[in-house]
Design an enzyme around this catalytic site. Structure first.
Site: not given
Ligand code: AGP
Length: 610
Positions: A27, A2, A605, A490, A73, A506, A99-100, A487, A483
């Site tokens: 964000r 948020c 973010k 996402e 968010w 395997h 926010n939280g 990338k 990584e």
């Protein structure tokens, strides 16, 4: 997460709020709203959707020089108009942005409902507005002190009262909040970019601090109402650095900035003669450093992948055993921590809730010291760690982390060297060679960026058209493959999976079918033959293989369909360069698929909630 913006002064509050919120869009959010005080009324406008939807929703501009705004968010309650902030009490006398997470909101909601309060949303935040209403006895400041004493969890709050115009109250616990200081005007914001066009002078609130803000002044207090004073934090960023600078997307700008970010992060951390690492910001005494018998590296996502490289670097140079832990697991697994355990937390934002909580867990169990590697000065993690090594990557706006990752690696190499030096490990003898190779990386990264056109072609031809993609490697190549897979998945939404190359047989080999793209990393000389045999393995199943290999490697062309080469450096440092083609691959695949590259679906973010 948020975003919060607040304003009080001579400008149009609506304009300041909307412009400020637009700077916080990175964000991640699903709804937005503002409240503006005018002539005895708290006007509220809020909608599901982007800021553009909010602007369209506001039929008549809100008049007034005092207001609060929010981008949400969703955590508690689905994205909707009603669940958007600001939230009001029953009678619209108070408005709140948050926010939280209010962790005890259910109990508070039941209590307030039993007292007759009527809720309009499913959010945790709304309980704050009704609690203010319930406790208000004519003074907002003392009311807020009582309210926050009832709240559990994480909260950055902005609060206004109809009966107390000319006053904003800001509260900070676990979620970031800064105060912008102007001339005849003042601001609050979740993050500095929101207010940068108006002021560079700020107070960064710490946990347990609150402020009463008028257009002419800011008074700071503890949650107990005790007045405090803070140094003004002067912001050095320029506004342009938070803009795209001519690139189509922040992500490509930030990929391209990596040579500079690496160079900046190395600055003054290697002695002029290249013989020593000079990490002066580490106050780990030689005595403590020499008692360390275990290191825990704790992080999430890309930062966790950086930690995997850090493990190899530190173990290679110091022979101290290193565990790399996912923060959301570590915080609940009752980690075995002693006063000989060094904990390294890695976080670009410095606000990731799981990483922050994991750090606190380690501290509560008496670890020797916590070193944070972060990109944000004044972030929660930076302020609570014992030592901070800053990645000097500058603002990273794109949700997909790129330059923060490579500069995290640089900090980990420097820290590994520092520890080897203070412990007089045998690995310290390698430092001059490592230092020389580190100094060559920025120029070498520039060279890797020149492969961009070839990667774009591969991305458009192969990756973008497929729904599955494999990344394989051994040792450090496997850490970097993880990584690369993150990338791609996402931001292109292609199902990408990284596999230790030796592990394919395997199980995962069953998924290798004709034409599936396989990105094979072959930079680890000691494992070269083994990895090539895995390339042969997938080629036998008609996979299409793009190899990431050293310049001058003639052998690899016999096995891979395409080869991207990177300038030779120490295998130990290869991740810094090998990650760049993978970042570009993800970027171009995402563009080819028409995705929102900088703000991919469902992601944020800074993940400031569990
Ligand atoms: C990175 O591309 C991802 N967006 C995500 O995994 C990120 O690395 C993770 O959320 C950790 O964030 P932090 O580094 O700010 O703690």
């Amino acid at each position: 997460m948020c975003g919060i913006v607040g304003y009080i002064g001579h400008r149009s509050a609506q304009e300041v709020l909307l412009r400020g919120l637009s700077k916080l869009e990175y964000r991640g959010y699903d709804s937005a709203g503002i409240s503006v005080y005018n002539e005895g009324d708290l006007q509220v406008q809020k909608v599901l959707g982007r800021l553009v939807a909010l602007e369209q929703h506001i039929q008549t501009p809100l008049i007034g020089g005092q207001g609060i705004g929010h981008t949400r968010w969703a955590t508690h309650g689905r994205p909707s108009d009603d669940n958007a902030h600001p939230h009001s009490d029953c009678s619209g006398r108070f408005v709140v942005v948050h926010n939280g997470i209010i962790e005890n909101y259910q109990a508070l909601r039941e209590e307030l409902t039993s007292m007759g309060h009527r809720f309009q949303s499913q959010t945790d935040t709304e309980v704050v507005a009704h609690l203010v209403e319930e406790l208000y006895a004519g003074d907002l400041f003392t009311t807020v002190i009582q309210v926050i004493a009832r709240l559990e969890g994480a909260f950055a709050l902005g609060i206004m009262a109809k009966e107390e115009p000319g006053k904003l109250i800001a509260v900070r616990k676990a979620s970031p909040l800064v105060i912008g200081l102007g001339d005849g005007e003042n601001f609050i914001a979740s993050d500095i970019p929101a207010i940068l066009e108006y002021t560079r002078e700020t107070y960064i609130l710490d946990d347990g601090e609150m402020a009463v803000i008028t257009k002419d002044g800011v008074d700071l207090f503890t949650f107990a109402g005790v007045p405090i004073s803070k140094d003004v934090f002067h912001v050095t960023w320029d506004a342009v650095s938070a803009e795209k600078g001519g690139f189509d997307h922040f992500m490509l700008k930030e990929i391209t900035e990596q040579p500079t970010a690496i160079r900046d992060t190395l600055t003054s951390r290697i002695s002029p003669d290249g013989s020593r690492i000079t990490l002066n910001e580490i106050n780990l005494t030689d005595e403590v450093a020499n008692t360390i018998d275990r290191i825990h590296i704790v992080a999430c996502g890309t930062s966790y992948h950086a930690g995997l490289v850090g493990k190899a670097a530190i173990e290679n140079l110091t022979r101290i055993p290193v565990n790399v832990e996912i923060a959301s697991e570590y915080r609940y697994c009752e980690p075995i921590v002693t006063d000989k355990t060094l904990v390294i937390v890695i976080s670009q934002s410095g606000e990731t809730a799981d990483t922050l909580a994991a750090m606190r867990e380690a501290k509560s169990r008496g670890c020797a010291r916590v070193i944070a590697i972060t990109n944000v000065v004044g972030s929660s993690i930076a302020r609570e760690a014992d030592d901070v090594i800053l990645t000097l990557a500058g603002p990273e706006i794109s949700v997909a982390s790129t330059k923060a990752y490579t500069t995290q690696l640089i900090c980990l190499y420097l820290l590994a060297g520092h520890l080897a030096q203070v412990r007089h490990s045998e690995g310290a003898n390698l430092i001059p060679d490592i230092a020389q190779a580190l100094r060559a990386l920025p120029e070498q990264a520039e060279q890797v960026l020149q492969t961009s056109a070839m990667i774009e072609k591969f991305a458009r031809t192969y990756a973008a058209a497929k729904e599955d993609c494999f990344f394989i490697g051994r040792g450090l190549d496997y850490a970097v493959a993880l990584e690369g897979a993150l990338k791609l998945k996402e931001i292109s939404y292609i199902h990408a999976e990284a596999y230790a190359a030796g592990e394919l047989k395997h199980g995962a080999l069953a998924l290798i079918v004709e034409g599936i793209p396989v990105i094979a990393l072959v930079t680890q000389d000691k494992l070269y033959e083994k990895t090539v045999s895995n390339i042969v393995e997938v080629k036998a199943r008609d996979a299409y293989v793009l190899a990431l290999a050293w310049e001058g490697d003639a052998e690899i062309h016999k096995h891979a369909d395409e080869v991207i080469t990177i300038p030779r450096t120490l295998p130990f440092l290869a991740p810094v360069l090998a990650v760049i083609p993978q970042q570009l691959l993800a970027y171009y695949a995402s563009v080819a698929r028409g995705n929102d590259v900088d703000k991919p679906r469902n992601l944020a973010k800074s993940v400031t909630v569990e």
